[in-house]
Scaffold this active site. Structure first.
Site, short mmCIF file in Angstrom:
data_model
loop_
_atom_site.label_atom_id
_atom_site.label_comp_id
_atom_site.label_asym_id
_atom_site.label_seq_id
_atom_site.Cartn_x
_atom_site.Cartn_y
_atom_site.Cartn_z
N GLY A 11 0.87 -1.06 0.09
CA GLY A 11 0.07 -0.02 -0.06
C GLY A 11 0.72 1.15 -0.11
N ASN A 12 2.22 1.14 0.58
CA ASN A 12 3.02 2.16 0.69
C ASN A 12 3.58 2.59 -0.68
OD1 ASN A 12 2.93 3.31 3.60
ND2 ASN A 12 3.80 1.05 3.85
N LYS A 128 0.34 -2.57 13.76
CA LYS A 128 0.22 -2.41 12.15
C LYS A 128 -0.17 -0.95 11.70
CE LYS A 128 -0.48 -3.27 7.65
NZ LYS A 128 0.97 -3.55 7.36
N LYS A 212 -0.52 -7.68 4.59
CA LYS A 212 -0.50 -8.13 3.59
C LYS A 212 0.53 -9.10 3.10
CE LYS A 212 2.23 -5.98 0.29
NZ LYS A 212 3.12 -5.37 1.33
N LYS A 274 7.71 -8.53 5.82
CA LYS A 274 8.16 -8.71 4.30
C LYS A 274 9.20 -9.85 4.50
CE LYS A 274 7.24 -4.24 2.69
NZ LYS A 274 5.94 -4.29 3.22
N1 LIG Z 1 -2.57 -4.61 5.08
C1 LIG Z 1 -1.33 -4.08 4.90
O1 LIG Z 1 -0.16 -5.06 5.30
O2 LIG Z 1 -1.00 -3.09 4.10
P1 LIG Z 1 0.41 -2.48 3.81
O3 LIG Z 1 1.19 -3.31 2.80
O4 LIG Z 1 0.02 -1.24 2.89
O5 LIG Z 1 1.08 -2.06 5.15
#
Ligand SMILES: NC(=O)OP(=O)(O)O
Length: 318
Positions: A11-12, A128, A212, A274
Site C-alpha cells: 500500500g505504501n 500495524k 498483506k 516482508k
Molecule cells: N494490509 C497491509 O499490510 O498494508 P500495507 O502493505 O500497505 O502496510
C-alpha cells in the site's frame, strides 16, 4: 512456461510518503505493466496488495464524517472498502496493460476474507501502521480525541497502529483457484484480507488490519506458487537501514534471514513482516520439494528485473 507467481504490492508503494493521493494511478499503472509483462512471458499471476495508507485515511474520513451523527463503519468494512478501491484500480490498469499487449482482458478482483484467531495476542498489542504520517503534536491531539494508538514510524513521523492478527486460511481460496484455472489474473487478499472469525458456521468481521505480506505468503504457499515477489518503495532489504553504513542485501538464505530477524535488523510493521513472509514461503515450498522456488523483495518500478532475479533481495531456501 506455466509457473504461478504471487505479486504482493505494498500500500505504501501506491500512496507514498509525501505524495498526493492522486499519484496512486501512476503507481498502479507501473504495477500493472509489470504484471502484464509477467503474463506475456507465460506466468500465471495472483496479485495481492496492501492498504495501510488507504485504510487509515478511510477510517479518519469516516471518523470526521460521523462525529456527532452516525456510528462510523467498523474496520473490517473499511478493509473491504479498500479492497474495492485498489482492486478496481488494479483491475482496470492490468486489463488495459494486457489489452495493449494484445492479450485478453482476463483480470478479476475478489473481495477476500481471511480467518484469524480471536485470541491472537496481536489484539492486545496494536502494531500495524496505517494511515497518514503525523507530527508528534498532531498524533498526541488525535490520540486524546479518538483513543487511537500512535507510534513513531521508521520512515519518520507518527502513524496510527492497529491490531494485526496472523491469517490462518483464505476463505475464498477455491474462487481464486477457479479463476486462475480459467486463465485470469486474480487480485485477492487485498489489505491482507478482511479479518474474520468463525463461530457455528457463521463468519464475523473483526477490528483489525491483517498484514498483506503474511496473507500473501499464506496464499502463495496454499496455491503452491513458484515465486513470491514483494514489491515496495525501497530497492532492497538493508542491514542497518537508515544508518550511515546501511548495506543492501542482494541474496539471502532463509536461515541467514532468520538470524537477521532475530538480531532485530528489520522493523516490525515494515520490513520485518516482508522478510518473515518471504522466509515462510521459501521454507514451506522447499519442504514440499520445490528447491528452486524463491521470494524476492524490491521496488515496484523494478518488478520485471526482480522477477528475473536481476534486482531486489532474493531469498532462497537453505
Ligand atoms: N494490509 C497491509 O499490510 O498494508 P500495507 O502493505 O500497505 O502496510
Amino acid at each position: 512456461m506455466d509457473r504461478l507467481v504471487v505479486v504482493a504490492l505494498g500500500g505504501n508503494a501506491f500512496a507514498r510518503k509525501g505524495e498526493r493521493l492522486s499519484s496512486q494511478w501512476r503507481n498502479v499503472r507501473i504495477a500493472a505493466e509489470a504484471v502484464a509483462e509477467l503474463v506475456e512471458r507465460g506466468y500465471r499471476v495472483v496479485v495481492t496488495h496492501g492498504n495501510g495508507p488507504q485504510v487509515g485515511m478511510l477510517l479518519e474520513w469516516m471518523y470526521k464524517a460521523s462525529r456527532g451523527s452516525s456510528e462510523p463503519l467498523s474496520m473490517d468494512v473499511a478493509v473491504a472498502m479498500t479492497q474495492g478501491w485498489l482492486g478496481y484500480m488494479l483491475q482496470q490498469a492490468i486489463g488495459n496493460a494486457l489489452k495493449e499487449r494484445g492479450l485478453p482482458r482476463r483480470v478479476a478482483a475478489i473481495v477476500t476474507q481471511v480467518l484469524v484467531r480471536r485470541d491472537d495476542p496481536a489484539f492486545r498489542e496494536p502494531s500495524k501502521p496505517i494511515g497518514p504520517y503525523y507530527t508528534r503534536d498532531e498524533a498526541e491531539r488525535l490520540a486524546v480525541e479518538t483513543g487511537w494508538v500512535f507510534k513513531q514510524d521508521p520512515r519518520g513521523g507518527y502513524r496510527r497502529v492497529v491490531p494485526s492478527p496472523r491469517p490462518a486460511m483464505v476463505v475464498e481460496l477455491e474462487a481464486v483457484k477457479a479463476l486462475l484455472g480459467a486463465g485470469y489474473v486474480v487480485i485477492a487478499a487485498g489489505g491482507g484480507g478482511v479479518p474474520v472469525v468463525q463461530s457455528n458456521n457463521w463468519l464475523h468481521g473483526l477490528e483489525a488490519v491483517v498484514d498483506k505480506d503474511y496473507a500473501s505468503s499464506l496464499l502463495a504457499r496454499t496455491l503452491e506458487a513458484y515465486a513470491l515477489l514483494i514489491l515496495t518503495d525501497v530497492p532492497y532489504v538493508y542491514i542497518d537501514y537508515g544508518k550511515p553504513g546501511q548495506k543492501p542485501l542482494e541474496k539471502l538464505t532463509a536461515s541467514e534471514a532468520r538470524r537477521l530477524i532475530a538480531e532485530g535488523q528489520f522493523p516490525p510493521g515494515s520490513m520485518g513482516p516482508k522478510v518473515e513472509a518471504a522466509v515462510e514461503f521459501v521454507e514451506a515450498r522447499a519442504r514440499a520439494g520445490c528447491t528452486d522456488c524463491y521470494a524476492a523483495i524490491g521496488r515496484l518500478e523494478d518488478a520485471a528485473l526482480i522477477a528475473e532475479g536481476k534486482k531486489g533481495t532474493v531469498i532462497v531456501p537453505g
